[in-house]
Scaffold this active site. Structure first.
Site, PDB file in Angstrom:
ATOM      1  CB  CYS A   1     -15.089 -41.645  22.190  1.00 34.01           C
ATOM      2  SG  CYS A   1     -16.122 -43.065  21.802  1.00 34.01           S
TER       3      CYS A   1
ATOM      4  CG  HIS B   1     -16.507 -41.049  26.853  1.00 31.92           C
ATOM      5  ND1 HIS B   1     -16.733 -40.091  25.887  1.00 31.92           N
ATOM      6  CD2 HIS B   1     -16.760 -42.242  26.266  1.00 31.92           C
ATOM      7  CE1 HIS B   1     -17.110 -40.681  24.769  1.00 31.92           C
ATOM      8  NE2 HIS B   1     -17.133 -41.986  24.961  1.00 31.92           N
TER       9      HIS B   1
ATOM     10  CD  GLU C   1     -16.112 -36.963  27.541  1.00 34.17           C
ATOM     11  OE1 GLU C   1     -14.952 -37.340  27.821  1.00 34.17           O
ATOM     12  OE2 GLU C   1     -16.813 -37.496  26.658  1.00 34.17           O
TER      13      GLU C   1
END
Lengths: 229, 83
Positions: A86, A195, A197
């Site tokens: 990002c 994302h 994560e």
């Protein structure tokens, strides 16, 4: 494997990244403040999402000149895995570690939702755990993820198989060729808007991102074993 | 002292969704004669005068103020207020 998570003023996905590695992967991880100047002793570098320096001027433009960045560039040149997610992707673009630039989303809206991604290249150190053509569910959360590059650069990315992830089906932000993530020529610097994560446990709605971190670890183990034996 | 006025705009080849939205709004307000809208940035610097002033301005534009992958820049130099 010891991983650094770089923290800028305005980073807000640093804790997610830290937890993905600490708990999702079970590996050693440390925060590194943007004002530090060394990444000695780290095997991998994560540049997390957020709004570094308030996105002033352009997303990532000011972070790119922070004190830690020469060390990030040095780690990239040394072949260490560098992942920008990002805002981290935007910083890698501004730093010139990856080609192209980000524009505002085509419909000008900030988009925050889980989207399907197609794995276009499963031969990178970040994606070896996937299979080419896998469709994975990963959240996006950005207002400027409309990836842009000139035609020559796009041809190069396509020919060299450097488009790693594409939006599958609906293109949420207008990015050229549905690009969601690209890698450098050497294959050790990956930038992606989605994302991974935030998708490392079914409690979060998807664990499709975990394989990305496992792939990095697997690569490290293999190269580390090769060095020590 | 010099006052440097820097104008940054998206390159012609780059779509400007913000400009597009503003143009649509202007059309809705019946300003049909508007054929294109491009939104950019305007930056003012106050700088000490020097022989290589233009070089320094261009360097700053290339390095930080503009992203030349997507943006063009131009600038004007004016006499600033004497301090």
């Amino acid at each position: 494997m010891k991983t650094a998570v770089i923290v800028f003023p305005g980073s807000n996905c640093d804790t997610d990244m830290y937890c993905a590695i600490k708990e999702g992967l079970g590996e050693e991880v440390e925060y590194v403040w943007h004002d530090d100047s060394s990444l000695d002793g780290f095997d991998a570098v994560m540049i997390p999402g957020g709004f570094s320096y308030g996105d002033y001027l352009r997303s990532g433009a000011i972070a790119r000149f922070s004190k830690i960045m020469p060390a990030v560039i040095q780690a990239a040149n040394a072949g260490k895995p560098v992942l920008g997610v990002c805002n981290g992707f935007q910083i890698l673009l501004e730093a010139g570690l990856l080609p192209g630039a980000m524009l505002r989303n085509k419909k000008l809206k900030f988009i925050c939702k889980t989207v399907p991604l197609a794995v276009e290249n499963a031969e990178t150190l970040f994606t070896a755990g996937y299979k080419k053509g896998d469709i994975i569910q990963i959240p996006i959360a950005h207002g400027e993820g409309n990836y842009y590059c000139d035609e020559k650069t796009l041809e190069q990315l396509q020919e060299q198989n450097r488009i790693v992830f594409k939006y599958h089906g609906n293109n949420p932000n207008g990015s050229i060729d549905n690009i969601a993530g690209i890698i450098n020529e050497k294959g050790n610097v990956l930038g992606m808007m989605p994302h991974p994560e935030r998708a490392v446990d079914m409690l979060l709605g998807s664990d499709d991102g975990l394989k990305l971190f496992q792939s990095i670890l697997q690569h490290w183990r293999e190269s580390h074993a090769a060095v020590t034996t | 002292m010099k006052k440097v006025k820097i104008y940054i705009t998206l390159r012609e080849s780059v779509l400007d969704p913000q400009g597009q939205a503003v143009m649509d709004s202007l059309h809705n307000m019946s300003y049909e004669d508007v054929k294109d809208v491009r939104i950019g940035k305007y930056i003012e610097l106050e700088m000490e005068d020097s022989k290589n002033l233009t070089n320094r301005i261009e360097e700053m534009c290339e390095k930080l103020l503009a992203n030349t992958v997507i943006e063009n820049y131009r600038y004007e130099i004016e006499e600033g207020v004497t301090q």
